[in-house]
Design an enzyme around this catalytic site. Structure first.
Site, PDB file in Angstrom:
ATOM      1  N   ALA A 115       0.860  -1.176   0.000  1.00 57.64           N
ATOM      2  CA  ALA A 115       0.000   0.000   0.000  1.00 57.64           C
ATOM      3  C   ALA A 115       0.901   1.233   0.000  1.00 57.64           C
ATOM      4  O   ALA A 115       2.054   1.170   0.424  1.00 57.64           O
ATOM      5  CB  ALA A 115      -0.891  -0.018   1.233  1.00 57.64           C
ATOM      6  N   GLY A 170       0.619  -5.069   0.967  1.00 51.41           N
ATOM      7  CA  GLY A 170      -0.602  -5.154   0.166  1.00 51.41           C
ATOM      8  C   GLY A 170      -0.352  -5.780  -1.201  1.00 51.41           C
ATOM      9  O   GLY A 170      -1.271  -6.350  -1.805  1.00 51.41           O
ATOM     10  N   GLU A 183      -0.590  -9.388  -0.566  1.00 49.81           N
ATOM     11  CA  GLU A 183      -2.008  -9.687  -0.306  1.00 49.81           C
ATOM     12  C   GLU A 183      -2.816  -9.676  -1.603  1.00 49.81           C
ATOM     13  O   GLU A 183      -3.700 -10.507  -1.793  1.00 49.81           O
ATOM     14  CB  GLU A 183      -2.572  -8.668   0.689  1.00 49.81           C
ATOM     15  CG  GLU A 183      -1.962  -8.837   2.072  1.00 49.81           C
ATOM     16  CD  GLU A 183      -2.351  -7.720   3.023  1.00 49.81           C
ATOM     17  OE1 GLU A 183      -2.118  -6.537   2.689  1.00 49.81           O
ATOM     18  OE2 GLU A 183      -2.889  -8.024   4.098  1.00 49.81           O
ATOM     19  N   GLU A 209       4.791  -5.182   7.113  1.00 54.78           N
ATOM     20  CA  GLU A 209       4.046  -4.130   7.829  1.00 54.78           C
ATOM     21  C   GLU A 209       4.539  -3.919   9.248  1.00 54.78           C
ATOM     22  O   GLU A 209       4.476  -2.813   9.783  1.00 54.78           O
ATOM     23  CB  GLU A 209       2.544  -4.473   7.861  1.00 54.78           C
ATOM     24  CG  GLU A 209       1.821  -4.338   6.531  1.00 54.78           C
ATOM     25  CD  GLU A 209       1.861  -5.585   5.670  1.00 54.78           C
ATOM     26  OE1 GLU A 209       2.702  -6.483   5.926  1.00 54.78           O
ATOM     27  OE2 GLU A 209       1.055  -5.662   4.730  1.00 54.78           O
TER      28      GLU A 209
HETATM   29  N1  CO8 Z   1       4.592   3.113  -0.814  1.00 55.73           N
HETATM   30  C1  CO8 Z   1       5.003   4.267  -1.389  1.00 55.73           C
HETATM   31  N2  CO8 Z   1       6.136   4.392  -2.085  1.00 55.73           N
HETATM   32  C2  CO8 Z   1       6.918   3.307  -2.188  1.00 55.73           C
HETATM   33  C3  CO8 Z   1       6.582   2.075  -1.619  1.00 55.73           C
HETATM   34  C4  CO8 Z   1       5.342   1.990  -0.905  1.00 55.73           C
HETATM   35  N3  CO8 Z   1       4.894   0.852  -0.359  1.00 55.73           N
HETATM   36  N4  CO8 Z   1       7.556   1.185  -1.890  1.00 55.73           N
HETATM   37  C5  CO8 Z   1       8.486   1.835  -2.611  1.00 55.73           C
HETATM   38  N5  CO8 Z   1       8.106   3.126  -2.795  1.00 55.73           N
HETATM   39  C6  CO8 Z   1       8.828   4.179  -3.523  1.00 55.73           C
HETATM   40  C7  CO8 Z   1      10.027   4.662  -2.730  1.00 55.73           C
HETATM   41  O1  CO8 Z   1       9.626   5.623  -1.779  1.00 55.73           O
HETATM   42  C8  CO8 Z   1      10.876   5.243  -3.817  1.00 55.73           C
HETATM   43  O2  CO8 Z   1      10.373   6.507  -4.175  1.00 55.73           O
HETATM   44  P1  CO8 Z   1      11.411   7.741  -4.453  1.00 55.73           P
HETATM   45  O3  CO8 Z   1      12.212   7.298  -5.660  1.00 55.73           O
HETATM   46  O4  CO8 Z   1      10.500   8.899  -4.742  1.00 55.73           O
HETATM   47  O5  CO8 Z   1      12.247   7.885  -3.240  1.00 55.73           O
HETATM   48  C9  CO8 Z   1      10.612   4.305  -4.998  1.00 55.73           C
HETATM   49  O6  CO8 Z   1       9.383   3.632  -4.705  1.00 55.73           O
HETATM   50  C10 CO8 Z   1      11.696   3.262  -5.171  1.00 55.73           C
HETATM   51  O7  CO8 Z   1      11.869   2.615  -3.938  1.00 55.73           O
HETATM   52  P2  CO8 Z   1      13.306   2.398  -3.246  1.00 55.73           P
HETATM   53  O8  CO8 Z   1      14.227   3.507  -3.614  1.00 55.73           O
HETATM   54  O9  CO8 Z   1      13.072   2.151  -1.784  1.00 55.73           O
HETATM   55  O10 CO8 Z   1      13.773   1.072  -3.989  1.00 55.73           O
HETATM   56  P3  CO8 Z   1      14.738  -0.074  -3.423  1.00 55.73           P
HETATM   57  O11 CO8 Z   1      15.003  -0.972  -4.575  1.00 55.73           O
HETATM   58  O12 CO8 Z   1      15.898   0.513  -2.700  1.00 55.73           O
HETATM   59  O13 CO8 Z   1      13.852  -0.858  -2.320  1.00 55.73           O
HETATM   60  C11 CO8 Z   1      11.859  -1.939  -1.482  1.00 55.73           C
HETATM   61  C12 CO8 Z   1      12.705  -1.545  -2.725  1.00 55.73           C
HETATM   62  C13 CO8 Z   1      12.620  -2.935  -0.624  1.00 55.73           C
HETATM   63  C14 CO8 Z   1      10.576  -2.563  -2.005  1.00 55.73           C
HETATM   64  C15 CO8 Z   1      11.565  -0.667  -0.652  1.00 55.73           C
HETATM   65  O14 CO8 Z   1      11.046   0.325  -1.497  1.00 55.73           O
HETATM   66  C16 CO8 Z   1      10.555  -0.900   0.452  1.00 55.73           C
HETATM   67  O15 CO8 Z   1      10.887  -1.436   1.490  1.00 55.73           O
HETATM   68  N6  CO8 Z   1       9.305  -0.449   0.222  1.00 55.73           N
HETATM   69  C17 CO8 Z   1       8.251  -0.537   1.231  1.00 55.73           C
HETATM   70  C18 CO8 Z   1       7.713  -1.938   1.335  1.00 55.73           C
HETATM   71  C19 CO8 Z   1       6.649  -2.004   2.405  1.00 55.73           C
HETATM   72  O16 CO8 Z   1       6.877  -1.702   3.563  1.00 55.73           O
HETATM   73  N7  CO8 Z   1       5.431  -2.429   2.004  1.00 55.73           N
HETATM   74  C20 CO8 Z   1       4.316  -2.549   2.894  1.00 55.73           C
HETATM   75  C21 CO8 Z   1       3.505  -1.295   2.899  1.00 55.73           C
HETATM   76  S1  CO8 Z   1       2.220  -1.292   4.103  1.00 55.73           S
HETATM   77  C22 CO8 Z   1       1.031  -2.236   3.389  1.00 55.73           C
HETATM   78  O17 CO8 Z   1       1.145  -2.681   2.293  1.00 55.73           O
HETATM   79  C23 CO8 Z   1      -0.176  -2.427   4.222  1.00 55.73           C
HETATM   80  C24 CO8 Z   1      -1.213  -3.157   3.405  1.00 55.73           C
HETATM   81  C25 CO8 Z   1      -2.549  -2.814   3.884  1.00 55.73           C
HETATM   82  C26 CO8 Z   1      -3.581  -3.232   2.862  1.00 55.73           C
HETATM   83  C27 CO8 Z   1      -4.555  -2.223   2.582  1.00 55.73           C
HETATM   84  C28 CO8 Z   1      -5.534  -2.144   3.688  1.00 55.73           C
HETATM   85  C29 CO8 Z   1      -6.848  -1.733   3.300  1.00 55.73           C
END
Ligand code: CO8
Length: 259
Positions: A66, A110, A113, A133
């Site tokens: 998400a 998400g 999921e 999460e």
């Molecule tokens: N949300 C928003 N932006 C994101 C997300 C995300 N989940 N994941 C990556 N991005 C963005 C980064 O902020 C970055 O943006 P920018 O270039 O502007 O800084 C861009 O994507 C590229 O990401 P990275 O530079 O971090 O890329 P890396 O290759 O270094 O890392 C990862 C990739 C490991 C995937 C890393 O981006 C990461 O850890 N992302 C977050 C993953 C995460 O925590 N996901 C869970 C989110 S919470 C969730 O999903 C709850 C679900 C609830 C369901 C809905 C309920 C109704």
């Protein structure tokens, strides 16, 4: 309908393909994307020519979860009163034809999921799955704590959701989360092959398989067995059953009319 955060196409007029398209954000799922996805899936579901759907992302990310930026300032009151995102996610569950997730790269939170809401997952060898999460001070909110243990068992689901670690495609296949792992450059060919095969079968039998297998996943064994038996009996009322069996007996290829 025009879409901004997904692209939509068909293959051989039989398979509907939806590609998540927020590459800069690794396909992070926001409300608009989920609304577009739900709309596109339901349009394909309602199209009598379409027999199967595929959801896919980019090479680097199926979906990295998400959208954290848009969630960051939400309060309990916001998410509870608005029933945060879940109304769009529920739409996906009501699709009656099969949906295959073709996953390459990250399928996190998400994103994992969403893949698990599909009927099965075909993974590229670079796929990585996880429920991170816990690192954000929350828990999975779109079925992750329920579908993951059903798919991979309690021990691995606890391990993944409590540590937030990722598992690679081979571990995901070993533990039953994905049905096949293929080289990245074969992902779409392999998934399309499966989807085209499914779309050749009787749509009624295909929908009955989906409904019945989901019963096994969601209910008790006794209820599931009874549900399966009723659907099994009901399919003897279809022309497709007559055609399928007649074709076998007469050593010819079946042509299903979905009647
Ligand atoms: N949300 C928003 N932006 C994101 C997300 C995300 N989940 N994941 C990556 N991005 C963005 C980064 O902020 C970055 O943006 P920018 O270039 O502007 O800084 C861009 O994507 C590229 O990401 P990275 O530079 O971090 O890329 P890396 O290759 O270094 O890392 C990862 C990739 C490991 C995937 C890393 O981006 C990461 O850890 N992302 C977050 C993953 C995460 O925590 N996901 C869970 C989110 S919470 C969730 O999903 C709850 C679900 C609830 C369901 C809905 C309920 C109704």
């Amino acid at each position: 309908m025009t879409y901004e955060l997904i692209t939509v196409r068909t293959e051989a007029d039989k398979v509907g393909i939806i590609t998540l398209n927020r590459p800069k954000q690794l396909n992070a799922l926001n409300e608009q994307l989920m609304t577009e996805l739900g709309t596109a899936l339901h349009a394909f579901d309602a199209d009598p020519a379409i027999g199967c759907m595929i959801i896919t992302g980019s090479e680097k990310a199926f979906a990295a979860g998400a959208d954290i930026g848009s969630m960051a300032s939400y309060s309990f009151a916001n998410v509870y009163k608005d029933d945060f995102i879940t109304r769009n996610w529920e739409k996906i569950r009501s699709v009656r034809k099969p949906v295959i997730a073709a996953v390459s790269g990250f399928a996190l939170g998400g994103g994992c999921e969403l893949a698990m809401m599909c009927d099965f997952i075909i993974a590229a060898d670079n796929a990585r799955f996880g429920q991170p999460e816990i690192k954000l001070g929350i828990i999975p909110g779109a079925g992750g704590t329920q579908r993951l243990p059903r798919a991979v068992g309690k021990a691995k689901a606890m391990d993944l959701a409590l540590t937030g670690r990722m598992m690679d495609a081979l571990e995901a296949e070993r533990s039953g989360l994905v049905s096949r792992v293929v080289p990245l450059d074969k992902l779409m060919d392999e998934t399309l092959g499966a989807a085209l095969m499914i779309s050749e079968f009787s749509q009624m039998a295909v929908m009955a398989v989906k409904e019945s297998v989901n019963r096994a996943f969601e209910g008790t064994l006794n209820d599931g067995i009874m549900f399966e038996r009723r659907l099994f009996h009901a399919l003897f009322a279809t022309s497709d059953q007559k055609e399928g069996m007649d074709a076998f007996v007469n050593k010819r290829k079946a042509v299903f009319t979905h009647q």
